[in-house]
Design an enzyme around this catalytic site. Structure first.
Site, mmCIF file in Angstrom:
data_model
loop_
_atom_site.group_PDB
_atom_site.id
_atom_site.type_symbol
_atom_site.label_atom_id
_atom_site.label_comp_id
_atom_site.label_asym_id
_atom_site.label_seq_id
_atom_site.Cartn_x
_atom_site.Cartn_y
_atom_site.Cartn_z
ATOM 1 N N ALA A 102 0.822 -1.194 0.197
ATOM 2 C CA ALA A 102 0.000 0.034 -0.003
ATOM 3 C C ALA A 102 1.061 1.136 0.054
ATOM 4 O O ALA A 102 2.029 1.220 0.484
ATOM 5 C CB ALA A 102 -0.938 -0.072 1.314
ATOM 6 N N GLY A 145 0.849 -5.100 0.990
ATOM 7 C CA GLY A 145 -0.481 -5.195 -0.087
ATOM 8 C C GLY A 145 0.127 -5.815 -1.334
ATOM 9 O O GLY A 145 -0.676 -6.346 -2.154
ATOM 10 N N GLU A 148 -0.325 -9.264 -0.818
ATOM 11 C CA GLU A 148 -1.819 -9.627 -0.404
ATOM 12 C C GLU A 148 -2.379 -9.793 -1.936
ATOM 13 O O GLU A 148 -3.303 -10.400 -2.270
ATOM 14 C CB GLU A 148 -2.315 -8.790 0.132
ATOM 15 C CG GLU A 148 -1.589 -8.966 1.837
ATOM 16 C CD GLU A 148 -2.221 -7.553 2.348
ATOM 17 O OE1 GLU A 148 -1.869 -6.590 2.364
ATOM 18 O OE2 GLU A 148 -2.323 -7.896 4.096
ATOM 19 N N GLU A 168 4.460 -5.123 7.446
ATOM 20 C CA GLU A 168 3.763 -3.988 7.786
ATOM 21 C C GLU A 168 4.367 -3.870 9.451
ATOM 22 O O GLU A 168 3.932 -2.565 9.977
ATOM 23 C CB GLU A 168 2.000 -4.322 7.773
ATOM 24 C CG GLU A 168 1.813 -4.328 6.399
ATOM 25 C CD GLU A 168 1.607 -5.625 5.544
ATOM 26 O OE1 GLU A 168 2.477 -6.445 6.152
ATOM 27 O OE2 GLU A 168 0.960 -5.668 4.636
#
Ligand code: CAA
Length: 294
Positions: A102, A145, A148, A168
């Site tokens: 992200a 992300g 993911e 993260e």
């Protein structure tokens, strides 16, 4: 196969030439506005032009998944999802990064109430919702992300220098788009805990050993191999492929007994399709099947 070779030779050439150059493979979208992507590139590939390739294209930020990029990705997936000529979708990034997660700079100022009220990351799930098979072709970093996103795809092919991780924890947060859930289901608790609690990355070979990636190929052959895989899937009935994908995904959502029941009913349902009849008839008549996706 000659066409595929041409397509990828021209892609390599394109890297050396002006960045703004038109891609060698024409996009299939009829609406011109959807071709004005800022953060992605879309092409169709394969001899039958039935494999869509979506390339995350934000190289300066290592394809960090900002809101704009995720919106474009969702739109492209919806469009390819509706396009009857597309049998499979390949999602890829650059040689350095599939996606580094992200966009940290974009979310640094987010507050808890904004996250809750804006349902932050809720619109990231289009990849997992897509009914057509999606292959992640991962070169370089697939972090946070990015990892993911790859795990939302159906199959992961990894370039030999790919690195997967959920870092993260080092940012004072936790994975928010499936890292603690999908990773654990794939690699098991011990490895998922190790990765999520340390932020340590794993390489392509280890990812394959753990079942996270289904194949490791030399980085420069990755996209070609992923397209070939999409083409192979595309030789079958798109309709039955969709049912099969749904059945495999059900294994992640339910108990074994429920899953087996779902599979059996879906198997029975294939007997109501023209493609099941054609597939078995073609076998008996020793000829290739001509599927109509009906
Ligand atoms: N968000 C925003 N920008 C990012 C980014 C990210 N996730 N990852 C890299 N970038 C930017 C860098 O800030 C840098 O920009 P500038 O040139 O403007 O400074 C550029 O991309 C190149 O990055 P680096 O200079 O850091 O490149 P490197 O080769 O030295 O390191 C890296 C590569 C190890 C991937 C490193 O960039 C990195 O650690 N990135 C962050 C990875 C991360 O923590 N991801 C998780 C994000 S949170 C998340 O994803 C939550 C979720 O579950 C959805």
């Amino acid at each position: 196969m000659a066409n595929i070779a041409k397509i990828f030779a021209s892609r390599a050439q394109g890297v050396l030439q002006a960045a703004a150059r038109q891609p060698q493979v024409a996009t299939r979208f009829s609406s011109s506005s959807t071709n004005n992507w800022e953060y992605i590139k879309t092409e169709v590939a394969g001899e039958g032009k039935n494999v869509a390739v979506i390339t995350l294209n934000r190289p300066k930020a290592l394809n960090a998944l900002c809101n704009g990029l995720m919106k474009e990705l969702s739109t492209a997936l919806q469009q390819f999802g509706k396009d009857k000529t597309i049998s499979a979708i390949v999602l890829t990034g650059s040689e350095k990064a599939f996606a580094a997660g992200a966009d940290i700079k974009e979310m640094v100022g987010n507050t808890y109430s904004q996250c809750i009220q804006g349902n932050f990351l809720n619109d990231w799930t289009e990849v997992a919702r897509t009914q057509k098979p999606i292959i992640a072709a991962v070169n370089g970093y697939a972090l946070g992300g990015g990892c993911e996103l790859a795990m939302m795809c159906d199959i992961i092919y990894a370039g030999d220098k790919a690195k997967f991780g959920q870092p993260e924890i080092a940012l004072g947060t936790i994975p928010g788009a499936g890292g603690t859930q999908r990773l654990t289901r794939v690699v098991g608790k011990s490895k998922a805990m190790e990765m999520c609690l340390t932020g340590n990355m794993i390489g392509a070979q280890e990812a394959e050993k753990l079942g996270l990636a289904s194949k490791v190929v030399p980085a420069d052959q990755l996209l070609g191999e992923a397209v070939k895989l999409g083409e192979k899937i595309g030789t079958h009935s798109n309709l039955i492929v969709q049912l099969c994908k749904e059945a495999v995904n059900t294994a992640y959502e339910t108990t074994l007994q429920e899953g087996l029941k779902f599979e059996r009913r879906t198997f029975h349902a294939t007997f109501s399709t023209a493609d099941r009849k054609e597939g078995m008839t073609a076998f008996a008549e020793k000829r290739p099947a001509k599927f109509t996706n009906e």
